[in-house]
Design a protein around this motif. Sequence first.
Motif, PDB file in Angstrom:
ATOM      1  N   PRO A  53       0.535  -1.262   0.102  1.00 60.96           N
ATOM      2  CA  PRO A  53      -0.201   0.065  -0.046  1.00 60.96           C
ATOM      3  C   PRO A  53       0.951   1.134   0.081  1.00 60.96           C
ATOM      4  CG  PRO A  53      -0.728  -1.586   1.926  1.00 60.96           C
ATOM      5  CD  PRO A  53       0.652  -2.039   1.503  1.00 60.96           C
ATOM      6  N   GLY A  54       1.765   0.992   0.403  1.00 61.84           N
ATOM      7  CA  GLY A  54       3.192   2.165   0.704  1.00 61.84           C
ATOM      8  C   GLY A  54       3.146   3.102  -0.704  1.00 61.84           C
ATOM      9  N   ALA A  55       3.251   2.265  -2.056  1.00 65.94           N
ATOM     10  CA  ALA A  55       3.274   2.645  -2.980  1.00 65.94           C
ATOM     11  C   ALA A  55       2.230   3.534  -3.469  1.00 65.94           C
ATOM     12  CB  ALA A  55       3.428   1.394  -4.145  1.00 65.94           C
ATOM     13  N   ASP A  56       1.070   3.815  -2.983  1.00 67.72           N
ATOM     14  CA  ASP A  56       0.556   4.973  -3.259  1.00 67.72           C
ATOM     15  C   ASP A  56       0.775   6.210  -2.858  1.00 67.72           C
ATOM     16  OD1 ASP A  56      -1.818   6.002  -3.566  1.00 67.72           O
ATOM     17  OD2 ASP A  56      -2.903   5.416  -2.419  1.00 67.72           O
ATOM     18  N   LYS A  57       1.567   6.751  -4.301  1.00 67.65           N
ATOM     19  CA  LYS A  57       1.780   8.227  -4.077  1.00 67.65           C
ATOM     20  C   LYS A  57       0.993   9.256  -3.523  1.00 67.65           C
ATOM     21  CE  LYS A  57       6.368   6.311  -4.069  1.00 67.65           C
ATOM     22  NZ  LYS A  57       6.623   5.944  -2.003  1.00 67.65           N
ATOM     23  N   ASN A  58      -0.154   9.133  -4.110  1.00 70.75           N
ATOM     24  CA  ASN A  58      -1.522   9.920  -4.215  1.00 70.75           C
ATOM     25  C   ASN A  58      -2.049   9.716  -3.006  1.00 70.75           C
ATOM     26  OD1 ASN A  58      -2.738   8.183  -6.261  1.00 70.75           O
ATOM     27  ND2 ASN A  58      -3.080   9.474  -7.868  1.00 70.75           N
ATOM     28  N   GLY A  59      -2.230   9.075  -2.339  1.00 71.70           N
ATOM     29  CA  GLY A  59      -3.511   8.878  -1.867  1.00 71.70           C
ATOM     30  C   GLY A  59      -4.519   9.026  -2.348  1.00 71.70           C
ATOM     31  N   ASP A  60      -4.677   8.111  -3.155  1.00 71.14           N
ATOM     32  CA  ASP A  60      -6.932   7.817  -3.684  1.00 71.14           C
ATOM     33  C   ASP A  60      -6.506   6.241  -3.043  1.00 71.14           C
ATOM     34  OD1 ASP A  60      -4.838   5.734  -5.460  1.00 71.14           O
ATOM     35  OD2 ASP A  60      -6.004   6.860  -7.261  1.00 71.14           O
ATOM     36  N   GLY A  61      -5.627   5.804  -2.253  1.00 72.47           N
ATOM     37  CA  GLY A  61      -6.381   4.643  -2.055  1.00 72.47           C
ATOM     38  C   GLY A  61      -5.800   3.169  -2.834  1.00 72.47           C
ATOM     39  N   GLN A  62      -5.219   3.703  -3.732  1.00 70.58           N
ATOM     40  CA  GLN A  62      -4.508   2.825  -4.771  1.00 70.58           C
ATOM     41  C   GLN A  62      -3.676   2.663  -5.781  1.00 70.58           C
ATOM     42  OE1 GLN A  62      -7.169   0.174  -7.358  1.00 70.58           O
ATOM     43  NE2 GLN A  62      -8.308   0.489  -5.722  1.00 70.58           N
ATOM     44  N   VAL A  63      -2.998   1.643  -5.766  1.00 71.66           N
ATOM     45  CA  VAL A  63      -1.531   1.879  -6.508  1.00 71.66           C
ATOM     46  C   VAL A  63      -1.840   1.489  -7.684  1.00 71.66           C
ATOM     47  CG1 VAL A  63       0.380   0.587  -6.606  1.00 71.66           C
ATOM     48  CG2 VAL A  63      -0.597   0.535  -4.278  1.00 71.66           C
ATOM     49  N   ALA A  64      -1.584   2.470  -8.168  1.00 70.60           N
ATOM     50  CA  ALA A  64      -1.695   2.457 -10.031  1.00 70.60           C
ATOM     51  C   ALA A  64      -0.942   2.124 -10.671  1.00 70.60           C
ATOM     52  CB  ALA A  64      -1.727   4.138 -10.689  1.00 70.60           C
ATOM     53  N   THR A  65      -0.762   1.388 -11.836  1.00 67.27           N
ATOM     54  CA  THR A  65      -0.094   0.805 -12.630  1.00 67.27           C
ATOM     55  C   THR A  65       1.500   1.942 -12.724  1.00 67.27           C
ATOM     56  OG1 THR A  65      -1.351   0.051 -13.813  1.00 67.27           O
ATOM     57  CG2 THR A  65       1.274   0.260 -15.186  1.00 67.27           C
ATOM     58  N   GLU A  66       1.175   3.244 -13.087  1.00 63.73           N
ATOM     59  CA  GLU A  66       2.539   4.057 -13.059  1.00 63.73           C
ATOM     60  C   GLU A  66       3.081   3.611 -11.841  1.00 63.73           C
ATOM     61  OE1 GLU A  66      -0.729   6.421 -12.348  1.00 63.73           O
ATOM     62  OE2 GLU A  66      -0.033   5.014 -13.345  1.00 63.73           O
ATOM     63  N   GLU A  67       2.446   4.005 -10.530  1.00 65.16           N
ATOM     64  CA  GLU A  67       2.771   3.715  -9.524  1.00 65.16           C
ATOM     65  C   GLU A  67       3.808   2.322  -9.072  1.00 65.16           C
ATOM     66  OE1 GLU A  67      -0.376   6.894  -6.551  1.00 65.16           O
ATOM     67  OE2 GLU A  67      -0.918   5.106  -6.766  1.00 65.16           O
ATOM     68  N   GLY A  68       3.103   1.227  -9.200  1.00 64.07           N
ATOM     69  CA  GLY A  68       3.840   0.373  -9.022  1.00 64.07           C
ATOM     70  C   GLY A  68       4.523  -0.493 -10.239  1.00 64.07           C
ATOM     71  N   LEU A  69       4.975   0.469 -11.486  1.00 68.25           N
ATOM     72  CA  LEU A  69       6.640   0.105 -12.172  1.00 68.25           C
ATOM     73  C   LEU A  69       7.777  -0.634 -11.522  1.00 68.25           C
ATOM     74  CD1 LEU A  69       4.886   1.501 -15.339  1.00 68.25           C
ATOM     75  CD2 LEU A  69       5.211  -1.219 -14.951  1.00 68.25           C
TER      76      LEU A  69
END
Length: 220
Positions: A53-69
């Motif tokens: 969950p820490g990869a969720d940089k914008n704090g929207d509650g979702q780890v988006a593809t660009e955040e997980g890459l």
Amino acid sequence: MNDSGSHATATLTALDNGSLRVKITGSGFTPNSPHAQHIHGASGSHAFMCPGPGADKNGDGQVATEEGLAQYGDVFVSLTTKGDTSKASGLAVDRMPVADTDGNLDYERTIPAAQLPKGTVDSLQHLHIVQHGLDANGNDKYDLAALGESVFAKSLGVKGIPEEATNPATCGEVMPSGAVETGGASTDGIEQAGLLAFGGIALLGAGAALITRRRIRTTA
């Protein structure tokens, strides 16, 4: 990942002729919808992992593809149902598997050696499988109302794609599962990964330990 409710198991088998057989069975996916799926990582690299969950940089509650890459690596092989399997087919949703009415997703394909990046088979245990597409607002489809437009798709010049369609639903590290005996496969090339929807590194580690001790035996 991302409270998707999706779960899957993948089995990767390196064949004697250099090709790679991929079999995935899963459930809890967005029904009647395509799910992009890829092998992520890089040849010879050990630096990748499934994001928490820490990869969720914008704090929207979702780890988006660009955040997980950054954590699971770029697309290494696109697990399409036919045709090209390169990074260029990463968003080829017309050639990705479609979940059935009950949200079950089954996939099986043998990818020829010529279509695999150099070093794929030798690097299997350091790669990851990620499946994309989730239903954040519970209406059994992808729509813009839930999470808006996909930032990742838009960055690639594809507009109007819902974020739901591109966000990761499962991620799993490929782990050795022991020897196998089949008619066409090598005896030491079988890899298996549990694609855990909850995405915790500790949980992945626990699952991997069980898989490593398990010997798979089949007959031709």
